[in-house]
Write an enzyme that holds these catalytic residues in place. Sequence first.
Site, PDB file in Angstrom:
ATOM      1  N   TYR A   1     -17.495  15.779 -15.437  1.00 25.98           N
ATOM      2  CA  TYR A   1     -17.953  14.387 -15.527  1.00 25.98           C
ATOM      3  C   TYR A   1     -19.050  14.170 -14.469  1.00 25.98           C
ATOM      4  O   TYR A   1     -18.909  14.629 -13.329  1.00 25.98           O
ATOM      5  CB  TYR A   1     -16.763  13.441 -15.319  1.00 25.98           C
ATOM      6  CG  TYR A   1     -17.189  12.019 -15.078  1.00 25.98           C
ATOM      7  CD1 TYR A   1     -18.017  11.354 -15.991  1.00 25.98           C
ATOM      8  CD2 TYR A   1     -16.800  11.331 -13.929  1.00 25.98           C
ATOM      9  CE1 TYR A   1     -18.442  10.058 -15.764  1.00 25.98           C
ATOM     10  CE2 TYR A   1     -17.212  10.024 -13.698  1.00 25.98           C
ATOM     11  CZ  TYR A   1     -18.032   9.392 -14.619  1.00 25.98           C
ATOM     12  OH  TYR A   1     -18.462   8.114 -14.387  1.00 25.98           O
TER      13      TYR A   1
ATOM     14  N   LYS B   1      -8.879   6.188 -19.343  1.00 21.85           N
ATOM     15  CA  LYS B   1      -9.174   6.728 -20.664  1.00 21.85           C
ATOM     16  C   LYS B   1      -7.925   6.695 -21.552  1.00 21.85           C
ATOM     17  O   LYS B   1      -7.423   5.638 -21.843  1.00 21.85           O
ATOM     18  CB  LYS B   1      -9.750   8.139 -20.502  1.00 21.85           C
ATOM     19  CG  LYS B   1     -10.874   8.217 -19.461  1.00 21.85           C
ATOM     20  CD  LYS B   1     -12.064   7.370 -19.865  1.00 21.85           C
ATOM     21  CE  LYS B   1     -13.270   7.451 -18.979  1.00 21.85           C
ATOM     22  NZ  LYS B   1     -13.175   6.962 -17.629  1.00 21.85           N
TER      23      LYS B   1
ATOM     24  N   ARG C   1       0.849  -1.210   0.000  1.00 22.71           N
ATOM     25  CA  ARG C   1       0.000   0.000   0.000  1.00 22.71           C
ATOM     26  C   ARG C   1       0.880   1.255   0.000  1.00 22.71           C
ATOM     27  O   ARG C   1       0.560   2.268  -0.601  1.00 22.71           O
ATOM     28  CB  ARG C   1      -0.956   0.003   1.205  1.00 22.71           C
ATOM     29  CG  ARG C   1      -1.760   1.285   1.283  1.00 22.71           C
ATOM     30  CD  ARG C   1      -2.995   1.248   2.173  1.00 22.71           C
ATOM     31  NE  ARG C   1      -2.933   0.341   3.290  1.00 22.71           N
ATOM     32  CZ  ARG C   1      -2.267   0.568   4.428  1.00 22.71           C
ATOM     33  NH1 ARG C   1      -1.586   1.677   4.603  1.00 22.71           N
ATOM     34  NH2 ARG C   1      -2.277  -0.327   5.399  1.00 22.71           N
TER      35      ARG C   1
ATOM     36  N   ASP D   1      -8.329  18.473 -14.039  1.00 28.07           N
ATOM     37  CA  ASP D   1      -8.570  17.132 -14.557  1.00 28.07           C
ATOM     38  C   ASP D   1      -8.166  17.170 -16.039  1.00 28.07           C
ATOM     39  O   ASP D   1      -8.853  17.776 -16.860  1.00 28.07           O
ATOM     40  CB  ASP D   1     -10.057  16.785 -14.372  1.00 28.07           C
ATOM     41  CG  ASP D   1     -10.408  15.388 -14.878  1.00 28.07           C
ATOM     42  OD1 ASP D   1      -9.683  14.869 -15.745  1.00 28.07           O
ATOM     43  OD2 ASP D   1     -11.434  14.841 -14.420  1.00 28.07           O
TER      44      ASP D   1
END
Length: 372
Positions: free
Chosen positions: A86, A184, A25, A159
């Site tokens: 979005y 994407k 992690r 973004d």
Amino acid sequence: MPPIFLSSTYVQESPGVHKGFEYTRSHNPTRYALERCIARLEGSTLTKEQDASFGGFAFSSGMAAVSSTLDLLDSGDHVIAMDDLYGGTNRLFNKVKRRSSGLDFSFIDLTNLEALEQSITDKTKLIWIETPTNPMLKLVDLEGVVSIAKNRGILLACDNTFATPALQHPLELGFDIVMHSATKYLGGHSDVVSGILVTGNETLAERIRFVHNSAGPILSPFDSYLVLRGVKTLSLRMRRHCSSAMKIATWLESHDEIERVIYPGLPSHPQYTIAQKQMRIDDVPVGGGMITCIVKGGEDRSKVFLEKLQIFSLAESLGGVESLVEHPAIMTHASVPTEMRDDLGIDDGLVRLSVGIEDCDDLIKDLEQALN
Ligand code: P1T
């Protein structure tokens, strides 16, 4: 290629004395390879000596990256967000973080920089933009935002999913954080869900690293490998996405069944001059790989169009090698309140195309048969 290190933990020499890797992690070599690669592509100048993994952080989804950015804030802080975002980002802000983190959000059309200036308050701690936005492809002048909001104790986050670092570098213009849905264009093959944050600021990198490790929304080693593999062809793919999208947008604009085409590479785009300045490959202006258009005849007609397409697949998401098409009001932006959708112009005839890398003439023929 870097190996895929699946180890969840690493042997220590003495209690608390590890060899650079303690627990996956916190540290993972495959994830590091991806994080440092994207950090460099986005122009982070953090070095090995400064560390905080050189400024890049890979998350299990784009939404996990957005959520972790908000975890940098304190309850009561005010966020100015672009009005067109979005749908999932709008939902996270409005329906989760308002309640769970006590944050206050103003959704502003930041194509108007005067409106930005007027919405800043003493409590404003973050400005969150997309450019181009999803799905209306509005452009925000990044330099303009920096000139108004820099050095006022406000984090500037962009973004950069739609533009990618192949076209646009917000950090170099003065932004503090760049975010990606790496699902994407970065991944590019519709086979992985992931998110990225990048910063070039050492203190901020430490704060992001702390949230990343504390909350744990990390990307798995295998998915890190997939995104890294995708990124190797990002530049090639983006050139093809942009050249095909430009041809298709021009073709759609002259089609009788199409009411309006929104594409940053067309002179008809309201922020065309910003696109010319801000989105470039090899210093040549480009419009990106996404096109939004309004089909005449409303929802019924647009549904028929979407069902008839054969090469464009009807699906959510974007940025893969294959062409996708979708209906934002029913699909990706259904969670945006109706009134807000109406104000933004996300209406029933609006469809969004993600232009893939297939033969462009085949794509145009497909659109033609579906429109006629
Ligand atoms: O889906 P995920 O990887 O969690 O990323 C969310 C996200 C964030 N930002 C932008 C600009 C996005 O487009 C997305 C995801 N978008 C879609 C799934 C879509 O079809 O628009």
